[in-house]
Design an enzyme around this catalytic site. Sequence first.
Site, PDB file in Angstrom:
ATOM      1  N   LYS A 100       0.670  -1.100   0.042  1.00 17.98           N
ATOM      2  CA  LYS A 100       0.185   0.152   0.250  1.00 17.98           C
ATOM      3  C   LYS A 100       0.742   1.526   0.172  1.00 17.98           C
ATOM      4  CE  LYS A 100      -4.376  -2.571   1.903  1.00 17.98           C
ATOM      5  NZ  LYS A 100      -4.403  -2.440   2.839  1.00 17.98           N
ATOM      6  N   LYS A 108      -6.238 -15.319 -14.031  1.00 16.57           N
ATOM      7  CA  LYS A 108      -8.306 -15.379 -13.482  1.00 16.57           C
ATOM      8  C   LYS A 108      -8.781 -14.215 -13.636  1.00 16.57           C
ATOM      9  CE  LYS A 108      -7.257 -14.785  -8.152  1.00 16.57           C
ATOM     10  NZ  LYS A 108      -7.728 -15.253  -7.419  1.00 16.57           N
ATOM     11  N   LYS A 142     -10.985  -7.682 -10.491  1.00 18.34           N
ATOM     12  CA  LYS A 142     -11.444  -6.231 -10.494  1.00 18.34           C
ATOM     13  C   LYS A 142     -10.174  -6.184 -11.730  1.00 18.34           C
ATOM     14  CE  LYS A 142     -13.743  -5.788  -7.754  1.00 18.34           C
ATOM     15  NZ  LYS A 142     -13.667  -5.867  -5.594  1.00 18.34           N
TER      16      LYS A 142
END
Length: 329
Positions: free
Chosen positions: A111, A194, A197
């Site tokens: 992050k 896969k 998002k």
Amino acid sequence: METVVSGIRPTGNLHLGNYFGAIKNFLKMQEEQNCYFFIADYHSLTTHPTPENLHESVKQVLAEYLAAGIDPEKSTIYIQSDLPEIAELYLLLNMNAYIGELERTTSFKDKIRAQPDNVNAGLLTYPVLMAADIIVHKAKKVPVGKDQEQNLEMTRKFARRFNHIYKVDYFPEPTTFNFGEDLIKIPGLDGSGKMGKSEGNGIFLFEDPASIKKKVMRAVTDSGPSAMNQTVSESVQNLFDIMKQVSTPDTLDFFKEKYASCDIRYGDLKKQLAEDIINFTTPIREKIEDIKANDAYLSKVAQMGAEKARESAVKTIKEVREIIGFRKF
Ligand code: TRP
């Protein structure tokens, strides 16, 4: 019956991969376990959403999960910020969470890299809040993927540490719920990997038919089989895998045979696949729209969920305060 807790980030919309992976498992679990599913809106403040965006995204995911079949009569579905007990437990756990161990978590390091201009304390203590989410219900099972394993490890550490400091055997140590063999991975439309998002290779439950069709027609394939019974390439296998979930077995067999005999036309395969995906998602999309337009229903669900969730959270906090030594005079 085990207590299960899972948090849902209010970001983005559900795609087919989420549906056939996590959601289908939630649907099975809610039949058998004591499930708490919540929308993690406290967590999402680490990215500084505007009030409007925050509210809209919470509403969207709530509507999507309900439309996908999470049943507020069977599961306890609630909004995290409706439980002040979570914030209190988070505060208490923070006193025994060490900066060093928090700085070392991979999700924190990721992050910092993703938002270098906003390295706030909420990001650092994200695993503490997540631990509070879970142990506030004394849950033993957490149905999350591998990417959350380290956060779960931290949850166990904080639970164990609390028990150790206060010489109690109060919080259980939760483990990730093993989905079993049949966890279905839905591939993306871009040839490999896969559906995700951020990968931009997904089809959303809320997506309109024209856009679904466009995406499927553009899906990556290969130049076609050149010999009988040739092994299927990854990109084409991906389309078969999606077809397996949304089409009838006959349809899938039909196209597999066409492939084996070398006279498959990918255009036909894609047309059929698009149609079957649209047939699958349309009722869900309509349900999402209905639910979003029904504020009275959403408000009832949220209120009912908060009440049920608070029953266990209030009990935990009362006992924790007693253990810590906040006692009444
Ligand atoms: N960290 C989880 C994710 O990114 C979301 C989450 C927050 C969660 N609190 C939780 C998951 C508690 C399970 C249990 O997906």
